[in-house]
Scaffold this motif. Structure first.
Motif, PDB file in Angstrom:
ATOM      1  N   HIS A  47      28.659 -30.763 -21.553  1.00 11.63           N
ATOM      2  CA  HIS A  47      27.797 -30.641 -22.738  1.00 11.63           C
ATOM      3  C   HIS A  47      27.224 -29.229 -22.760  1.00 11.63           C
ATOM      4  O   HIS A  47      26.733 -28.733 -21.739  1.00 11.63           O
ATOM      5  CB  HIS A  47      26.664 -31.666 -22.685  1.00 11.63           C
ATOM      6  CG  HIS A  47      25.646 -31.466 -23.744  1.00 11.63           C
ATOM      7  ND1 HIS A  47      25.890 -31.721 -25.076  1.00 11.63           N
ATOM      8  CD2 HIS A  47      24.369 -31.017 -23.675  1.00 11.63           C
ATOM      9  CE1 HIS A  47      24.812 -31.446 -25.787  1.00 11.63           C
ATOM     10  NE2 HIS A  47      23.873 -31.014 -24.958  1.00 11.63           N
ATOM     11  N   ARG A  48      27.312 -28.587 -23.900  1.00 12.29           N
ATOM     12  CA  ARG A  48      26.758 -27.233 -24.086  1.00 12.29           C
ATOM     13  C   ARG A  48      25.573 -27.352 -25.025  1.00 12.29           C
ATOM     14  O   ARG A  48      25.705 -27.837 -26.149  1.00 12.29           O
ATOM     15  CB  ARG A  48      27.829 -26.330 -24.689  1.00 12.29           C
ATOM     16  CG  ARG A  48      27.372 -24.912 -24.956  1.00 12.29           C
ATOM     17  CD  ARG A  48      28.550 -24.107 -25.527  1.00 12.29           C
ATOM     18  NE  ARG A  48      28.226 -22.728 -25.689  1.00 12.29           N
ATOM     19  CZ  ARG A  48      27.794 -22.174 -26.823  1.00 12.29           C
ATOM     20  NH1 ARG A  48      27.669 -22.913 -27.912  1.00 12.29           N
ATOM     21  NH2 ARG A  48      27.516 -20.891 -26.881  1.00 12.29           N
ATOM     22  N   GLU A  49      24.415 -26.915 -24.545  1.00 12.21           N
ATOM     23  CA  GLU A  49      23.220 -26.974 -25.373  1.00 12.21           C
ATOM     24  C   GLU A  49      22.692 -25.580 -25.625  1.00 12.21           C
ATOM     25  O   GLU A  49      22.432 -24.817 -24.681  1.00 12.21           O
ATOM     26  CB  GLU A  49      22.137 -27.819 -24.695  1.00 12.21           C
ATOM     27  CG  GLU A  49      20.931 -27.994 -25.573  1.00 12.21           C
ATOM     28  CD  GLU A  49      19.989 -29.070 -25.072  1.00 12.21           C
ATOM     29  OE1 GLU A  49      18.893 -29.161 -25.633  1.00 12.21           O
ATOM     30  OE2 GLU A  49      20.340 -29.808 -24.134  1.00 12.21           O
TER      31      GLU A  49
ATOM     32  N   HIS B  19      19.694 -23.426 -27.042  1.00  8.24           N
ATOM     33  CA  HIS B  19      18.268 -23.496 -27.353  1.00  8.24           C
ATOM     34  C   HIS B  19      17.938 -22.395 -28.358  1.00  8.24           C
ATOM     35  O   HIS B  19      18.373 -21.258 -28.206  1.00  8.24           O
ATOM     36  CB  HIS B  19      17.438 -23.320 -26.079  1.00  8.24           C
ATOM     37  CG  HIS B  19      17.676 -24.403 -25.073  1.00  8.24           C
ATOM     38  ND1 HIS B  19      17.001 -25.595 -25.106  1.00  8.24           N
ATOM     39  CD2 HIS B  19      18.536 -24.480 -24.036  1.00  8.24           C
ATOM     40  CE1 HIS B  19      17.418 -26.361 -24.116  1.00  8.24           C
ATOM     41  NE2 HIS B  19      18.364 -25.703 -23.449  1.00  8.24           N
TER      42      HIS B  19
ATOM     43  N   THR C 160      28.449 -34.439 -19.042  1.00  7.57           N
ATOM     44  CA  THR C 160      28.234 -35.612 -19.872  1.00  7.57           C
ATOM     45  C   THR C 160      28.368 -36.845 -18.971  1.00  7.57           C
ATOM     46  O   THR C 160      28.800 -36.728 -17.815  1.00  7.57           O
ATOM     47  CB  THR C 160      29.296 -35.692 -20.988  1.00  7.57           C
ATOM     48  OG1 THR C 160      30.577 -35.860 -20.363  1.00  7.57           O
ATOM     49  CG2 THR C 160      29.289 -34.448 -21.871  1.00  7.57           C
TER      50      THR C 160
END
Length: 117
Positions: free
Chosen positions: A70-72, A74, A86
């Motif tokens: 998962h790439r978040e 901000h 994940t």
């Protein structure tokens, strides 16, 4: 969560799994994210000496496309991006744990024993 369809992987689960983790750095990326997550790109680079920025980016994108990472992003200045496993990625890490234990027992321990001889 989207997953890429893997051509030719419809009959053999091992082949399908290997297609997801193939590549010099993917298994090590999974290990690093399992040890330290969420993890910023720069931290990952330091944990994986020898990987280039280009290759790390490509491998992370492939793992993200497969639903493993998962790439978040901000919304900050400067932008901050964090990577984590994940649930599917954590499950894959658990499946790889026995392989890592085998390598530790038969390859790393054996090399340490040979060096002491």
């Amino acid at each position: 969560m989207s997953r890429a369809v893997r051509p030719g992987a419809g009959h053999c689960g091992i082949e399908a799994a290997v297609q997801v983790i193939e590549g010099k750095w993917k298994v090590v990326i999974l290990w690093a994210l399992g040890e330290e997550a969420p993890c910023r790109f720069g931290v990952l680079r330091r944990l994986l000496p020898g990987v280039t920025e280009k290759v790390l980016t490509a491998q992370l994108r492939e793992l993200e496309a497969d639903g493993i990472v998962h790439r978040e992003v901000h919304d900050e200045v400067p932008p901050r991006v964090e990577y984590s496993l994940t649930p599917l990625g954590r499950e894959l890490g658990e499946a790889l744990a026995p392989l890592g234990a085998w390598g530790q027992r038969h390859l790393i321990d054996a090399a340490a024993g040979a060096a002491g001889a």
